[in-house]
Design an enzyme around this catalytic site. Structure first.
Site, PDB file in Angstrom:
ATOM      1  N   GLY A   1       0.151 -31.656 -41.187  1.00  0.00           N
ATOM      2  CA  GLY A   1      -1.037 -31.303 -40.408  1.00  0.00           C
ATOM      3  C   GLY A   1      -0.960 -29.959 -39.735  1.00  0.00           C
ATOM      4  O   GLY A   1      -1.772 -29.088 -39.991  1.00  0.00           O
ATOM      5  N   SER A   2       0.016 -29.780 -38.865  1.00  0.00           N
ATOM      6  CA  SER A   2       0.027 -28.527 -38.112  1.00  0.00           C
ATOM      7  C   SER A   2       0.759 -27.443 -38.886  1.00  0.00           C
ATOM      8  O   SER A   2       1.718 -27.712 -39.608  1.00  0.00           O
ATOM      9  CB  SER A   2       0.685 -28.735 -36.753  1.00  0.00           C
ATOM     10  OG  SER A   2       2.002 -29.190 -36.904  1.00  0.00           O
TER      11      SER A   2
ATOM     12  N   TRP B   1       1.402 -41.682 -25.088  1.00  0.00           N
ATOM     13  CA  TRP B   1       1.712 -40.387 -24.480  1.00  0.00           C
ATOM     14  C   TRP B   1       0.742 -40.032 -23.351  1.00  0.00           C
ATOM     15  O   TRP B   1       0.607 -38.869 -22.975  1.00  0.00           O
ATOM     16  CB  TRP B   1       1.784 -39.301 -25.560  1.00  0.00           C
ATOM     17  CG  TRP B   1       2.930 -39.551 -26.520  1.00  0.00           C
ATOM     18  CD1 TRP B   1       3.970 -40.433 -26.336  1.00  0.00           C
ATOM     19  CD2 TRP B   1       3.161 -38.947 -27.796  1.00  0.00           C
ATOM     20  NE1 TRP B   1       4.824 -40.400 -27.416  1.00  0.00           N
ATOM     21  CE2 TRP B   1       4.355 -39.504 -28.321  1.00  0.00           C
ATOM     22  CE3 TRP B   1       2.474 -37.986 -28.546  1.00  0.00           C
ATOM     23  CZ2 TRP B   1       4.877 -39.132 -29.571  1.00  0.00           C
ATOM     24  CZ3 TRP B   1       2.998 -37.609 -29.786  1.00  0.00           C
ATOM     25  CH2 TRP B   1       4.178 -38.176 -30.284  1.00  0.00           C
TER      26      TRP B   1
ATOM     27  N   GLU C   1       7.393 -46.575 -30.343  1.00  0.00           N
ATOM     28  CA  GLU C   1       7.773 -46.301 -28.950  1.00  0.00           C
ATOM     29  C   GLU C   1       7.314 -47.347 -27.962  1.00  0.00           C
ATOM     30  O   GLU C   1       7.970 -47.608 -26.968  1.00  0.00           O
ATOM     31  CB  GLU C   1       7.146 -44.976 -28.516  1.00  0.00           C
ATOM     32  CG  GLU C   1       8.033 -43.816 -28.756  1.00  0.00           C
ATOM     33  CD  GLU C   1       7.442 -42.563 -28.175  1.00  0.00           C
ATOM     34  OE1 GLU C   1       7.479 -41.567 -28.893  1.00  0.00           O
ATOM     35  OE2 GLU C   1       6.947 -42.565 -27.033  1.00  0.00           O
TER      36      GLU C   1
ATOM     37  N   HIS D   1       0.852 -40.980 -40.495  1.00  0.00           N
ATOM     38  CA  HIS D   1       2.160 -40.334 -40.421  1.00  0.00           C
ATOM     39  C   HIS D   1       2.950 -40.964 -39.280  1.00  0.00           C
ATOM     40  O   HIS D   1       2.447 -41.125 -38.175  1.00  0.00           O
ATOM     41  CB  HIS D   1       1.992 -38.829 -40.191  1.00  0.00           C
ATOM     42  CG  HIS D   1       3.272 -38.163 -39.811  1.00  0.00           C
ATOM     43  ND1 HIS D   1       4.322 -38.041 -40.685  1.00  0.00           N
ATOM     44  CD2 HIS D   1       3.686 -37.617 -38.647  1.00  0.00           C
ATOM     45  CE1 HIS D   1       5.320 -37.434 -40.073  1.00  0.00           C
ATOM     46  NE2 HIS D   1       4.972 -37.170 -38.827  1.00  0.00           N
TER      47      HIS D   1
ATOM     48  N   CYS E   1       6.697 -40.764 -37.267  1.00  0.00           N
ATOM     49  CA  CYS E   1       7.625 -39.665 -37.033  1.00  0.00           C
ATOM     50  C   CYS E   1       9.089 -40.036 -37.019  1.00  0.00           C
ATOM     51  O   CYS E   1       9.846 -39.399 -36.345  1.00  0.00           O
ATOM     52  CB  CYS E   1       7.336 -39.114 -35.666  1.00  0.00           C
ATOM     53  SG  CYS E   1       6.809 -37.451 -35.702  1.00  0.00           S
TER      54      CYS E   1
ATOM     55  N   HIS F   1      12.934 -30.130 -38.394  1.00  0.00           N
ATOM     56  CA  HIS F   1      13.552 -30.006 -37.069  1.00  0.00           C
ATOM     57  C   HIS F   1      14.535 -28.860 -37.012  1.00  0.00           C
ATOM     58  O   HIS F   1      14.967 -28.470 -35.941  1.00  0.00           O
ATOM     59  CB  HIS F   1      14.244 -31.320 -36.700  1.00  0.00           C
ATOM     60  CG  HIS F   1      13.303 -32.485 -36.731  1.00  0.00           C
ATOM     61  ND1 HIS F   1      13.086 -33.206 -37.875  1.00  0.00           N
ATOM     62  CD2 HIS F   1      12.510 -33.013 -35.787  1.00  0.00           C
ATOM     63  CE1 HIS F   1      12.184 -34.152 -37.628  1.00  0.00           C
ATOM     64  NE2 HIS F   1      11.821 -34.054 -36.365  1.00  0.00           N
TER      65      HIS F   1
ATOM     66  N   CYS G   1       7.553 -33.638 -40.968  1.00  0.00           N
ATOM     67  CA  CYS G   1       6.658 -33.690 -39.807  1.00  0.00           C
ATOM     68  C   CYS G   1       5.832 -32.412 -39.794  1.00  0.00           C
ATOM     69  O   CYS G   1       5.909 -31.606 -40.732  1.00  0.00           O
ATOM     70  CB  CYS G   1       7.499 -33.837 -38.522  1.00  0.00           C
ATOM     71  SG  CYS G   1       6.522 -34.322 -37.076  1.00  0.00           S
TER      72      CYS G   1
HETATM   73  N1  GLN Z   1      -0.397 -34.014 -37.402  1.00  0.00           N
HETATM   74  C1  GLN Z   1       0.631 -33.755 -36.450  1.00  0.00           C
HETATM   75  C2  GLN Z   1       1.295 -32.417 -36.763  1.00  0.00           C
HETATM   76  O1  GLN Z   1       1.429 -32.092 -37.886  1.00  0.00           O
HETATM   77  C3  GLN Z   1       1.675 -34.832 -36.423  1.00  0.00           C
HETATM   78  C4  GLN Z   1       2.748 -34.551 -35.418  1.00  0.00           C
HETATM   79  C5  GLN Z   1       3.696 -35.690 -35.160  1.00  0.00           C
HETATM   80  O2  GLN Z   1       3.914 -36.536 -35.971  1.00  0.00           O
HETATM   81  N2  GLN Z   1       4.291 -35.715 -34.012  1.00  0.00           N
HETATM   82  O3  GLN Z   1       1.690 -31.695 -35.910  1.00  0.00           O
HETATM   83 ZN    ZN Z   2       5.962 -36.404 -37.224  1.00  0.00          ZN
END
Ligand code: GLN
Ligand code: ZN
Length: 813
Positions: free
Chosen positions: A487-488, A616, A660, A696, A698, A749, A781
């Protein structure tokens, strides 16, 4: 049976808090550490800044009314309290032993190395602290770990911090330590196959006893030992340990620590049990010599009887929520305290008033959100009325003090005649807050409630997957092993600068949005050039994946200064969910539409899921979370419908926080998984079979949630898998997972660029365990924290590797 003390020690204070935020009202702690890590400040300067932060925190607590001896906790940390305990008892992993000073202890550079890693040496693993958003460092305890008391020459250990407060401010604080049972339960073996660290309890206890004696010699009258592990359910949380073993460890530990070491005095001991109910542990602790036991009465049940063993002890009642941000209903808390006192008097115990948990989980001070005229400061979008309902750390200290006064039969400093009047005034003010909250128009919105009440099971169901699969294949026409991202794309300096300028009013909304549209165009062009199959718009316009949605949904607001520590120097500013949630207008649609208008390839619409939005945020405490989740889900359902209507054929709803919120006790987990799965499905089930729903998650440890993931019924699920080299995939395949799955083939990461060969190898491993027709190719991610210098070659390799494996699959048939 109590230990004879040669010096009479003071009783447990009437009012206290279990701990205080470490960030600093202006995030001074964060700035000091980050300046040190960046080489902008030397160790002495940083140590001075941290000492100043500690001094101001203690002074603040005393000024807010924690005046009695031992009422102010001494719980500061350079990074994390679990790491502090590991350092204090000599449990620093061997790979960092060159940092350990003679006599033990780590200077700031060495301590930072253990916390953050150094060169080839990985840091301690970090993981969630019970069911909070705080993360602690996992100690590594092996048969070779030789526990011994560090001499604390660096001046950052518990004895030094106690002495610092006493000599510097004349304040008798209460040192706070992670308790021995929790410390070992949260640790892991130093190497695979090591016995569970709890087997080392007998070796660890003498070091605790030494530490307690040293604290007593320094003058400490009370020491707090935090044992949150006692509220967790071993079956649900600590895989290899049974409840019986945990209770036996509690008995062993506190029988040993309650007895005096030969010829040594010890401080009086408070054992705390935050984050849940601990009535079984209370029974056991009552039989030991500890002088005070804390119960979390916000999350745990109110006892209807107390063990006779509590005679002569203090029962510390955690009635002010340390984990939430709402003002306490003082009248009902007082009633609870009075009932508890009646029970306690029956067994000869005293009652003290406290928070349910450390205040670590809430921001410092609500007063920072308003200016001198009482209106919210820039950046705070909470209505003044709502601000009046909130209690952050400093307000909660006031509540604890007020409740102790009320319990004692009066209020504050008022003279005896005015006391009952002042008490009634305090309670009436609290009643007014509760009434305002109950009656405020935004808190209960009839249209939202009617919509939730009218939901039918079919609203959370899509048609059969086979039908969806066929419709999607026809609509999307994707190659095998389709490539996509999460996504990002990188949040560049330019994007951040534009957002900051817009916030400051230096860039008009039109100019800002134009900059974001240009960024989206660049990101789409890049993805086309790279040859990705399903594109994204890159999320340039989002400050944060939860805050962005909170800013656009009714029922939410954000603070300007409400920072809380997530780990180390890392802070988050959770939005505040205060009322019924709805979506006044489409949020993401025009951005997705803009991106889709620039390319013939499918663009994925990108939303944050209901569970993650709740996880969150600070959530309300006046409605079941399951109902709140349904409200958020319906707001997202509207957004999903609008995206679909705008021609977006692939929609991803991220749920990285699904695991979480999982309750600590196994018995509570099925209900949670039911409502969280239902919320996701409510958000995503309104679409046609041809619209492809992605999600998605994480992380790669699925354990308890694997069944829930299957029940989410997403058409495609992307997960983290690169670091575990696809191990997780085998576990998923073993369950016969029937739908699309995208195991991350590139670890975002780390700044390292994976080679094409590496990605090919991972993908080749994946096609061996999963039906290739289900397989997607994507990073682990989102890419927002990375730079283009790494992202572009990494994605080039990802696309090329997918091509290679596709070709080899084509030859197979
Ligand atoms: N769509 C979000 C991104 O790509 C997902 C981020 C995440 O899983 N924390 O940043
Ligand atoms: Zn993620």
């Amino acid at each position: 049976m109590t230990t004879p003390q040669t010096t009479p020690l003071p009783p447990f204070p009437a009012a206290t808090v279990l701990g205080y935020p470490r960030v600093g009202p202006a995030r001074e702690g964060k700035r000091a550490l980050e300046a040190f890590w960046a080489g902008r400040a030397d160790a002495a300067t940083t140590a001075g800044e941290l000492a100043g932060l500690r001094r101001r925190g203690r002074a603040r607590l005393a000024a807010l009314g924690l005046g009695e001896q031992a009422a102010v906790p001494s719980d500061a940390s350079r990074y994390d309290a679990v790491l502090d305990l590991a350092v204090a008892v000599g449990a620093v992993p061997a790979r960092f032993s060159h940092h350990v000073r003679r006599g033990g202890g780590l200077d700031l550079a060495g301590y930072s190395a253990v916390a953050r890693g150094e060169g080839e040496h990985a840091p301690l693993e970090m993981t969630k602290w019970f069911d909070t958003n705080y993360h602690y460092l996992v100690p590594e305890i092996g048969p070779g770990t030789r526990f011994h008391l560090a001499d604390d020459a660096t001046g950052d250990g518990p004895v030094a911090l106690f002495a610092e407060a006493l000599s510097g401010q004349g304040l008798h604080t209460r040192p706070v330590l992670v308790g021995p049972v929790t410390f070992l339960l949260l640790s892991k073996g130093a190497a695979a196959g090591d016995p569970h660290p709890l087997t080392r309890l007998g070796d660890l206890l003498p070091v605790y006893a030494e530490l307690l004696a040293a604290l007593r010699r320094a003058g400490a009258a009370w020491v707090q030992l935090d044992e949150p592990a006692l509220v967790a359910d071993p079956a649900g949380t600590f895989a290899e340990v049974t409840t019986g073993q945990v209770l036996e460890a509690v008995r062993t530990a506190y029988t040993a620590l309650g007895g005096a070491a030969a010829g040594e005095e010890r401080p009086q001991l408070l054992v705390t049990t935050p984050y849940g109910g601990a009535l079984e542990a209370l029974e056991v602790l009552a039989q030991t010599a500890v002088e005070a036991v804390h119960l979390d009465l916000v999350r745990g049940p109110e006892p209807d009887a107390l063990p006779a063993g509590l005679a002569g002890k203090a029962l510390v009642a955690g009635v002010v929520d340390g984990h939430g941000i709402w003002r306490t209903d003082l009248r009902s808390a007082l009633a609870r305290l009075q009932r508890l006192r009646a029970l306690a008097e029956g067994v000869g115990a005293r009652v003290g008033v406290a928070t349910s948990t450390s205040l670590l989980h809430v921001p410092h001070d609500v007063a920072l959100e308003t200016g001198p005229d009482g209106t919210p400061v820039p950046g705070c979008t909470l209505p003044p009325e709502v601000l009046g309902w909130l209690a952050f750390a400093d307000q909660k200290v006031g509540e604890v003090v007020a409740l102790a006064d009320l319990l004692a039969g009066g209020a504050g400093d008022a003279g005896p005649t005015d006391r009952s009047e002042a008490a009634e005034g305090t309670l009436a003010a609290s009643d007014a807050v509760q009434r305002s909250r109950r009656e405020s128009a935004g808190v209960r919105v009839a249209s939202v409630r009617e919509r939730v009440a009218a939901l039918r099971p079919s609203d959370a169901e899509r048609g059969p997957y086979a039908e969806r699969e066929a419709a999607q294949a026809a609509a999307l026409d994707l190659p095998p092993l389709p490539t996509t991202t999460i996504g990002s794309f990188p949040q560049t300096r330019e994007i951040r600068a534009a957002r900051a300028a817009h916030t400051r009013g230096q860039l008009s909304t039109e100019e800002y949005e134009e900059a974001m549209r240009a960024e989206i165009a660049d990101v789409v062009a890049l993805q086309e050039r790279l040859g990705l199959d399903v594109l994204v718009h890159g999320e340039a316009e989002r400050n944060d994946m939860v805050q962005y949605f909170a800013e656009h949904l009714a029922g939410f607001g954000v603070t300007a200064h409400g920072w809380v520590q997530s780990y180390g120097s890392r802070c988050v500013r959770p939005p505040v969910l205060w009322g019924d949630v709805s979506r006044p207008a489409p949020i993401t649609v025009r951005w997705a539409q803009h991106a889709q208008s620039l390319t013939p390839r499918p663009v994925k619409g990108m939303l944050t899921g209901p569970v993650t939005i709740l996880a969150w945020s600070f959530v309300r405490d006046d409605e079941p979370l399951a109902d709140v989740a349904a409200q958020v889900a319906l707001a997202l359902r509207d957004e999903v419908a609008d995206l679909e209507a705008a021609g977006i054929g692939v929609i991803q709803v991220d749920e990285p926080a699904l695991r979480e919120l999982l309750p600590l006790r196994a018995a509570d987990q099925p209900a949670y998984l039911d409502w969280s799965v239902r919320a996701f499905r409510l958000a995503t089930s309104g679409v046609a079979p041809a619209t492809q729903v992605h999600t998605h998650l994480c992380y790669s440890e699925f354990g308890e949630v694997i069944g829930a993931i299957e029940r989410l019924d997403a058409d495609v699920t992307s997960i983290e898998a690169a670091r575990s080299r696809m191990e997780v995939l085998a576990a998923i395949a073993a369950t016969g997972y029937p739908r699309g799955i995208g195991p991350g083939v590139y670890d975002i990461h780390s700044p390292r660029v994976p080679s094409q060969a590496e990605v090919t190898e991972l993908l080749s491993a994946a096609v061996e365990v999963v039906d290739p027709r289900l397989l997607w190719v994507n990073p682990d991610c989102g890419l927002k924290t990375r730079g283009y210098a790494e992202v572009v070659p990494s994605l080039e390799h990802l696309v090329a590797a997918a091509g290679e494996v596709r070709a080899s699959l084509a030859q197979r048939v």
